[in-house]
Design a protein around this motif. Structure first.
Motif, short mmCIF file in Angstrom:
data_model
loop_
_atom_site.label_atom_id
_atom_site.label_comp_id
_atom_site.label_asym_id
_atom_site.label_seq_id
_atom_site.Cartn_x
_atom_site.Cartn_y
_atom_site.Cartn_z
N PRO A 1 43.96 35.61 44.72
CA PRO A 1 45.27 36.04 45.23
C PRO A 1 45.77 37.34 44.58
O PRO A 1 46.45 38.13 45.23
N LYS A 2 45.39 37.57 43.33
CA LYS A 2 45.85 38.77 42.62
C LYS A 2 45.18 40.04 43.11
O LYS A 2 45.76 41.12 43.06
N VAL A 3 43.92 39.92 43.54
CA VAL A 3 43.16 41.12 43.92
C VAL A 3 42.88 41.21 45.42
O VAL A 3 42.14 42.10 45.85
N ALA A 4 43.50 40.34 46.21
CA ALA A 4 43.26 40.34 47.66
C ALA A 4 43.49 41.73 48.24
O ALA A 4 44.55 42.32 48.08
N GLY A 5 42.46 42.26 48.89
CA GLY A 5 42.57 43.58 49.52
C GLY A 5 42.40 44.75 48.57
O GLY A 5 42.31 45.89 48.99
N LEU A 6 42.38 44.47 47.27
CA LEU A 6 42.29 45.56 46.29
C LEU A 6 40.91 45.67 45.65
O LEU A 6 40.62 46.64 44.96
N ALA A 7 40.07 44.65 45.85
CA ALA A 7 38.71 44.68 45.32
C ALA A 7 37.84 43.80 46.21
O ALA A 7 38.28 42.76 46.69
N GLU A 8 36.61 44.23 46.41
CA GLU A 8 35.68 43.49 47.24
C GLU A 8 35.24 42.21 46.53
O GLU A 8 35.06 42.20 45.31
N GLY A 9 35.06 41.15 47.30
CA GLY A 9 34.71 39.85 46.74
C GLY A 9 33.46 39.86 45.87
O GLY A 9 33.42 39.22 44.83
N GLY A 10 32.43 40.58 46.30
CA GLY A 10 31.19 40.65 45.52
C GLY A 10 31.39 41.28 44.16
O GLY A 10 30.82 40.85 43.16
#
Length: 154
Positions: free
Chosen positions: A133-142
């Motif tokens: 939730p903190k990095v949603a859209g700001l960093a790729e999942g991998g």
């Protein structure tokens, strides 16, 4: 109409007027993906800006993966085209977190998970629940998963 979608359409019109083939084709494909998402399911609906952003993120990821595949296949020209399309789409996405920022967020999440009793590599799921939730859209999942694994192993 969502503001992000209308911005994409305005930029498409401008790109067509300027005869910018790369931008216009990239924006056309992205708008088509958004429309496809809107009509998917039982009834047509209007996507929110967040949903439009997810579609753009997915399209950008496709471009990155295609560029890698073309580069590995020895098709440098096609790889460059895909990279250029990815850069056009990146302009519509929020700035990605730097490695230091991502490491800091993940380190805090690892501490929270350890405080909650999660230990070792099996804590991956607990840490990812805190981090996502903190990095949603700001960093790729991998990228996030790789940092989590590294910090849990270390």
């Amino acid at each position: 109409m969502t503001t992000l979608k209308s911005k994409l359409q305005e930029d498409l019109t401008a790109a067509i007027r300027e005869h910018d083939e790369l931008r216009s084709s990239t924006l056309r494909l992205t708008l088509a993906a958004i429309t496809k998402e809107e009509v998917a399911g039982k009834q047509k609906r209007e996507l929110s800006d967040d949903e439009v952003q997810k579609v753009i993120t997915r399209e950008a990821k496709k471009r990155r993966e295609a560029a890698e595949a073309f580069a590995q296949g020895g098709r440098a020209e096609s790889a460059e085209r895909e990279k250029a399309e990815g850069e056009v789409l990146a302009a519509y996405l929020p700035k990605q977190l730097s490695d230091e920022e991502l490491n800091t967020i993940v380190a805090q999440a690892v501490e929270e998970a350890k405080a909650a009793g999660a230990e070792g590599p099996r804590a991956m799921g607990a840490v990812m629940k805190i981090v996502n939730p903190k990095v949603a859209g700001l960093a790729e999942g991998g990228r996030v998963a790789a940092v989590v694994k590294r910090l849990l192993a270390g």
